[in-house]
Design a protein around this motif. Structure first.
Motif, PDB file in Angstrom:
ATOM      1  N   GLN A  40       0.946  -1.160  -0.070  1.00  0.00           N
ATOM      2  CA  GLN A  40       0.017  -0.016   0.011  1.00  0.00           C
ATOM      3  C   GLN A  40       0.847   1.153  -0.015  1.00  0.00           C
ATOM      4  O   GLN A  40       0.426   2.273  -0.315  1.00  0.00           O
ATOM      5  CB  GLN A  40      -0.753  -0.023   1.156  1.00  0.00           C
ATOM      6  CG  GLN A  40      -1.958  -1.266   0.916  1.00  0.00           C
ATOM      7  CD  GLN A  40      -2.839  -1.307   2.548  1.00  0.00           C
ATOM      8  OE1 GLN A  40      -2.379  -0.785   3.455  1.00  0.00           O
ATOM      9  NE2 GLN A  40      -3.781  -2.085   2.299  1.00  0.00           N
ATOM     10  N   MET A  41       2.052   1.053   0.465  1.00  0.00           N
ATOM     11  CA  MET A  41       3.120   2.194   0.318  1.00  0.00           C
ATOM     12  C   MET A  41       3.908   2.405  -0.784  1.00  0.00           C
ATOM     13  O   MET A  41       4.616   3.045  -0.970  1.00  0.00           O
ATOM     14  CB  MET A  41       4.221   2.239   1.643  1.00  0.00           C
ATOM     15  CG  MET A  41       3.211   2.267   2.951  1.00  0.00           C
ATOM     16  SD  MET A  41       4.604   1.630   4.319  1.00  0.00           S
ATOM     17  CE  MET A  41       5.584   3.164   4.407  1.00  0.00           C
ATOM     18  N   GLY A  42       3.565   1.377  -1.707  1.00  0.00           N
ATOM     19  CA  GLY A  42       4.420   1.119  -3.024  1.00  0.00           C
ATOM     20  C   GLY A  42       5.760   0.604  -3.166  1.00  0.00           C
ATOM     21  O   GLY A  42       6.390   0.628  -3.876  1.00  0.00           O
ATOM     22  N   LEU A  43       5.791  -0.219  -1.976  1.00  0.00           N
ATOM     23  CA  LEU A  43       6.973  -1.140  -1.753  1.00  0.00           C
ATOM     24  C   LEU A  43       6.672  -2.628  -2.019  1.00  0.00           C
ATOM     25  O   LEU A  43       5.835  -3.003  -1.465  1.00  0.00           O
ATOM     26  CB  LEU A  43       7.474  -0.897  -0.312  1.00  0.00           C
ATOM     27  CG  LEU A  43       7.920   0.404   0.051  1.00  0.00           C
ATOM     28  CD1 LEU A  43       8.197   0.828   1.473  1.00  0.00           C
ATOM     29  CD2 LEU A  43       9.076   0.906  -0.809  1.00  0.00           C
ATOM     30  N   ASP A  44       7.614  -3.028  -3.025  1.00  0.00           N
ATOM     31  CA  ASP A  44       7.309  -4.435  -3.388  1.00  0.00           C
ATOM     32  C   ASP A  44       8.194  -5.241  -2.929  1.00  0.00           C
ATOM     33  O   ASP A  44       9.429  -5.116  -3.077  1.00  0.00           O
ATOM     34  CB  ASP A  44       7.013  -4.362  -4.820  1.00  0.00           C
ATOM     35  CG  ASP A  44       6.836  -5.850  -5.486  1.00  0.00           C
ATOM     36  OD1 ASP A  44       6.556  -6.724  -4.677  1.00  0.00           O
ATOM     37  OD2 ASP A  44       7.317  -5.923  -6.666  1.00  0.00           O
ATOM     38  N   MET A  45       7.801  -6.531  -2.303  1.00  0.00           N
ATOM     39  CA  MET A  45       8.473  -7.320  -1.535  1.00  0.00           C
ATOM     40  C   MET A  45       9.235  -8.544  -2.594  1.00  0.00           C
ATOM     41  O   MET A  45      10.016  -9.239  -2.306  1.00  0.00           O
ATOM     42  CB  MET A  45       7.812  -8.271  -0.525  1.00  0.00           C
ATOM     43  CG  MET A  45       7.964  -7.552   0.791  1.00  0.00           C
ATOM     44  SD  MET A  45       9.416  -8.057   1.809  1.00  0.00           S
ATOM     45  CE  MET A  45       9.441  -9.702   1.839  1.00  0.00           C
ATOM     46  N   GLY A  46       8.409  -8.386  -3.751  1.00  0.00           N
ATOM     47  CA  GLY A  46       8.692  -9.606  -4.537  1.00  0.00           C
ATOM     48  C   GLY A  46       8.051 -10.915  -4.351  1.00  0.00           C
ATOM     49  O   GLY A  46       7.176 -10.709  -3.281  1.00  0.00           O
ATOM     50  N   SER A  47       8.368 -11.909  -4.623  1.00  0.00           N
ATOM     51  CA  SER A  47       7.750 -13.189  -4.472  1.00  0.00           C
ATOM     52  C   SER A  47       7.723 -13.571  -2.874  1.00  0.00           C
ATOM     53  O   SER A  47       8.910 -13.536  -2.442  1.00  0.00           O
ATOM     54  CB  SER A  47       8.110 -14.179  -5.459  1.00  0.00           C
ATOM     55  OG  SER A  47       7.429 -15.485  -5.264  1.00  0.00           O
TER      56      SER A  47
END
Length: 166
Positions: free
Chosen positions: A149-156
Motif C-alpha cells: 500500500q506504500m508502493g514497496l514491493d517485496m517480490g515473490s
C-alpha cells in the motif's frame, strides 16, 4: 502429522522471508514503521513485534527459553534496529531448533496456558509447531500488504522461489 523435514523447510522459509522483509522495512524512517495503518497491530513495527512475541512464546513452550513468556502487547525491544537484530538471532534459534526435531517429539502432547485468552490446552506439539509457522506467515502477509500500500514491493513470497530451489 508434519515431519521434521517440513519444520526445517518452514524455518528456512521463515528466515528467508524475515531477512527480505526487514531489509525493505529498514529503508523506512521510524515514524513510518510506527504509523498506525489500521492493521490488527496498528503499525508495521507493531506487527513485526507481535511476530517476535509469538515466536518467543512458542519457543518458551517448546524449549524453556525464554523461561518467562513476554506480555502479548509489550514492546519487546524498544527500537526497530534492536528488533531487527533480535529477529535475526531468533531466526537462527528457530533454524537450529527445527534441525533437532524428531517424529517422537512432534507427536508428544504439550499442555500450556495461553497469555491471549488464559485458557489451558493440551495439544500435540506438531499442531503447535504448525501454528507457529502459520502465525509468522499470516502476520508477515499483513506487513507485506502494508508495504504494498506504500508502493514497496517485496517480490515473490512463495516457497518455491527460495534460493535453494533455484
Amino acid at each position: 502429522m508434519i515431519t521434521a523435514a517440513h519444520c526445517e523447510l518452514m524455518a528456512q522459509y521463515n528466515e528467508w522471508m524475515n531477512s527480505r522483509l526487514y531489509a525493505v522495512c529498514a529503508s523506512l524512517p521510524d515514524e513510518e514503521l510506527r504509523k498506525d495503518r489500521g492493521a490488527f497491530f496498528q503499525s508495521i513495527y507493531g506487527t513485526l513485534n507481535h511476530i517476535a512475541y509469538g515466536d518467543l512464546a512458542f519457543l518458551s513452550r517448546f524449549t524453556g527459553d525464554p523461561n518467562v513468556i513476554p506480555e502479548p502487547k509489550a514492546d519487546l525491544f524498544g527500537s526497530f534496529e534492536r528488533l531487527k537484530s533480535e529477529r535475526a538471532g531468533l531466526d537462527q534459534r528457530i533454524l537450529a531448533w527445527s534441525a533437532s526435531l524428531t517424529p517422537a517429539w512432534l507427536a508428544e502432547p504439550l499442555t500450556y496456558t495461553s497469555k491471549i485468552d488464559g485458557k489451558t490446552r493440551t495439544v500435540a506439539k506438531w499442531v503447535l509447531v504448525t501454528h507457529m509457522f502459520n502465525h509468522e506467515t499470516h502476520h508477515r502477509g499483513q506487513v507485506t500488504t502494508l508495504l504494498s500500500q506504500m508502493g514497496l514491493d517485496m517480490g515473490s513470497t512463495d516457497i518455491p522461489f527460495m534460493p535453494r530451489f533455484g
